[in-house]
Design an enzyme around this catalytic site. Sequence first.
Site, PDB file in Angstrom:
ATOM      1  N   TRP A  98       0.817  -1.222   0.000  1.00 37.65           N
ATOM      2  CA  TRP A  98       0.000   0.000   0.000  1.00 37.65           C
ATOM      3  C   TRP A  98       0.850   1.271   0.000  1.00 37.65           C
ATOM      4  CZ3 TRP A  98      -5.252   0.459  -0.523  1.00 37.65           C
ATOM      5  CH2 TRP A  98      -6.000  -0.712  -0.439  1.00 37.65           C
ATOM      6  N   ARG A 204     -29.031 -16.544   6.424  1.00 39.27           N
ATOM      7  CA  ARG A 204     -28.635 -16.140   5.071  1.00 39.27           C
ATOM      8  C   ARG A 204     -28.129 -14.692   5.043  1.00 39.27           C
ATOM      9  NH1 ARG A 204     -33.420 -19.219   4.208  1.00 39.27           N
ATOM     10  NH2 ARG A 204     -34.705 -17.335   4.083  1.00 39.27           N
ATOM     11  N   ASP A 283      -6.814  -7.499 -10.574  1.00 37.02           N
ATOM     12  CA  ASP A 283      -5.460  -7.503 -11.117  1.00 37.02           C
ATOM     13  C   ASP A 283      -5.002  -8.964 -11.080  1.00 37.02           C
ATOM     14  OD1 ASP A 283      -2.724  -7.447 -11.528  1.00 37.02           O
ATOM     15  OD2 ASP A 283      -2.301  -5.918 -10.022  1.00 37.02           O
ATOM     16  N   ASN A 291      -5.561 -12.271  -3.232  1.00 35.27           N
ATOM     17  CA  ASN A 291      -6.967 -12.299  -2.813  1.00 35.27           C
ATOM     18  C   ASN A 291      -7.410 -13.721  -2.491  1.00 35.27           C
ATOM     19  OD1 ASN A 291      -7.494  -9.955  -5.466  1.00 35.27           O
ATOM     20  ND2 ASN A 291      -7.199  -9.459  -3.311  1.00 35.27           N
ATOM     21  N   HIS A 321      -8.608  -8.653 -15.327  1.00 34.45           N
ATOM     22  CA  HIS A 321      -7.684  -8.083 -16.312  1.00 34.45           C
ATOM     23  C   HIS A 321      -6.218  -8.406 -16.036  1.00 34.45           C
ATOM     24  CE1 HIS A 321      -8.518  -5.000 -13.150  1.00 34.45           C
ATOM     25  NE2 HIS A 321      -7.189  -4.891 -13.159  1.00 34.45           N
ATOM     26  N   LEU A 322      -5.449  -8.276 -17.095  1.00 30.20           N
ATOM     27  CA  LEU A 322      -3.987  -8.280 -17.029  1.00 30.20           C
ATOM     28  C   LEU A 322      -3.506  -6.902 -17.465  1.00 30.20           C
ATOM     29  CD1 LEU A 322      -2.966 -11.684 -18.664  1.00 30.20           C
ATOM     30  CD2 LEU A 322      -2.393 -10.958 -16.336  1.00 30.20           C
ATOM     31  N   TYR A 323      -2.658  -6.297 -16.653  1.00 25.86           N
ATOM     32  CA  TYR A 323      -2.031  -5.045 -17.087  1.00 25.86           C
ATOM     33  C   TYR A 323      -1.089  -5.335 -18.252  1.00 25.86           C
ATOM     34  CZ  TYR A 323      -3.866  -2.353 -13.183  1.00 25.86           C
ATOM     35  OH  TYR A 323      -4.703  -1.700 -12.311  1.00 25.86           O
TER      36      TYR A 323
END
Length: 385
Positions: A98, A204, A283, A291, A321-323
């Site tokens: 970060w 739930r 990412d 993640n 996505h892929l950078y």
Amino acid sequence: MILVIILFMTRTNLFNVMERQYLDLLRDILENGTAKEDRTGTGTISVFGRQIRHKMPEGFPLLTTKKMAWKTMVTELLWFLRGDTNIKFLVDNDCHIWDGDAYKNYDKLCIDTKWMDQVEKELNGEVYIMGRKYTKEQFINKIKTDDEFAKKWGDLGPIYGKQWRSWIGQGQTAKGSLSASTTFGYIDQIQNLISDLKTNPDSRRLMVSTWNVGELDQMVLPPCHYGFQVYTRTLTEKERIDYWCKKHQKDISYGSELTHSKLDSLKVPNRAISLSWNQRSVDTFLGLPFNIASYALLLEIVAKEVNMVPDELIGNLGDVHLYSNHIEQAKEQLTRVPMELPNVKIKDDWKFRSQSPFFADTIEIDDIELLNYQSHPSIKAPLSN
């Protein structure tokens, strides 16, 4: 020799289903991705609406086709659980994922005069720094060594930890004042989740959200993974016996006379718990492996706190996505063969070391041990902020 290699590849690929899904996702983006611009200016290729599923008894889902920064991932998760939003805890524990976001915020609010010492000035209701601007390295060192500076410039706004542990309650403003008609304060979603799991495990509503629309504009970055839900089910007698035998390294026949009541007396869990998280922006090369492992570890920790067995981990992924500067790295990773997944062991005594009765306030990095992790070498790639 060739036969041995083929057998090894077959065994590891069949066993490590999660990683095959991840590699398939990389391949999917490379073959089907659409070129898109993004806020960082790097550029991406992306697909939309994908899912990853993993059965936790098959092992801990930490990628093996590249070496993962295990301690960094654990540090960030515990930072979230503490409700912290200041990077000082991360920097002090050598976690720097970060840093770029904090420095970007500082850089935006620093008016570089190049010659004078830094002085804070308020302009149009916003606090600016006027003076000689620190480099990113100088800024991070200042965070580490100057508590007052860290307090002012290390905070990232009401991001994940703030929403997990102190979501603003009804009638309360962002500045913390209460309206005349209410006495509600902050909502600890994690503590509420644990309480509900212990008292109403079939609910739930076992959910935690970070997508607080009233505070998005105060965050350095709106949450990418914006919420999760857990689900529990009752274990069969056979599942409980299998669990006990595996944990105590006993042959399955050893537990043939165990009954539900006997298993209860041995404090063997009678429920399994699964976790599903939602992620708007993925990412895939750098972020998604973190993640997956982070939510798996969260599932392990919560399961231990409520005496349940980790069952299934599910990731619901939006813009995947892929950078553009990760494409060659992804292609390199696709040439590698997955290895067997490791395991995780969490110590039993974390809650007895502190006055706080709540696990999220007391668990430490050293309480979590990664076992039997083997991997290919790391693959370096730049982080886009």
